[in-house]
Design an enzyme around this catalytic site. Sequence first.
Site, short mmCIF file in Angstrom:
data_model
loop_
_atom_site.label_atom_id
_atom_site.label_comp_id
_atom_site.label_asym_id
_atom_site.label_seq_id
_atom_site.Cartn_x
_atom_site.Cartn_y
_atom_site.Cartn_z
N THR A 213 0.82 -1.22 0.00
CA THR A 213 0.00 0.00 0.00
C THR A 213 0.84 1.26 0.00
OG1 THR A 213 -0.23 0.03 2.42
CG2 THR A 213 -1.92 -1.15 1.17
N HIS B 99 -0.23 8.14 0.98
CA HIS B 99 -0.37 6.70 0.72
C HIS B 99 -1.85 6.33 0.81
CE1 HIS B 99 3.99 6.44 2.20
NE2 HIS B 99 3.99 6.25 0.91
N MET B 100 -2.39 5.84 -0.29
CA MET B 100 -3.81 5.51 -0.34
C MET B 100 -4.02 4.03 -0.03
SD MET B 100 -5.91 7.89 -0.62
CE MET B 100 -5.36 9.54 -0.20
N HIS B 101 -3.72 3.69 1.23
CA HIS B 101 -3.84 2.30 1.69
C HIS B 101 -5.26 1.76 1.47
CE1 HIS B 101 -0.15 3.25 3.99
NE2 HIS B 101 -0.80 4.32 4.43
N ASP B 102 -6.25 2.51 1.96
CA ASP B 102 -7.60 1.97 2.07
C ASP B 102 -8.38 1.94 0.76
OD1 ASP B 102 -6.89 1.70 4.69
OD2 ASP B 102 -8.04 3.42 5.40
#
Length: 350
Positions: A199, A265-268
């Site tokens: 991610t 950071h676009m983890h979701d």
Amino acid sequence: MPQRVIVDVDTGIDDSLALVFLLASPDAEILGIASTAGNVGVDRVAANNLGWLDLCRAPDIEVAVGSTLPLVIPLVTTEDTHGPHGIGYAELPPSARPLSTRSASDMWVDLARKHPGDAVGLVTGPLTNLALALRKEPALPQLLKRLVIMGGAFNYAGNTKPTTEWNISVDPEAAKIVFDAFSAAPADRRPIVCSLDITETIEMKSEHLERLARRAGSVPAETISVDEDATVRSRASNPLIRQLSDAVRFYMEFHRDHDQGFLSHMHDPFAAAVALDPSLVRTKPATVDVELTGTLTRGMTVADLAGMWGREPNVDIASQTDPAAFFDLLIERVGSFAGELYPPNSEDAS
């Protein structure tokens, strides 16, 4: 048929974009949203969820409130990362939508029983609600079609402690309960774990927000610069783009201030995309456990990839993806959705 999804979030800037992505996806049907304490307290999380549903003009979707605390330890929140209300610089008015009368864990159980083998679970926050649901219904690993978890770090630096990822660190006991329980899942339904290893390759930058605004037909052109004063806010005519941009701007400033670059950071949202289409990632089967007693490593997710423990794999770890393809998908869906909700020449687009 759209994929039915049970969503569990600690909303959260990137959780917010994950929700909007799912609402914008014609191949997704959100059965319910479980609010979990994490980035901010659970009541604030629930309020954020209702606010995004309002802004997205979503139909009635159940929003349930989970436990106010992790299973064992005190709650630690992260307003420095996500802002005092969890959504950066975005400002969502209070919602008149009612909260569910059942708890988040009860909602998990009831929805999984109602849609056996058909609902995908998506958890982008701590695993507290799901752990509590497993205590009530140990058969959840068999009832869910699939589970996607954003959490953990494998042979990779943590973002909370040297070896520990945030969602797991908030409630390590809950994470262990979930990973242990899903050892009983069929091999073709093993949870997909989107950890920091992958991610943190999903880097949203200024140009992505600019493309998103263009796709929505929003004016004037959206620009976000690392040199701008922190008081600058989006002037986007599209209300959804404006709020998303202000939320993400805060997140980008946080990453910049921690020497990670002017990005977020676009983890979701990435985990949400994987929940709808697992082919977005290549995976590696592994047996994952959670360290609970280590003096320096409590909350660490440990993966046995070589079978040294003599235990069957209980997860598939996402290991490879195409970040550019993901952002193309995100921009196409969310940008088009925003433009349809608030057409450029409508009274609402102002």
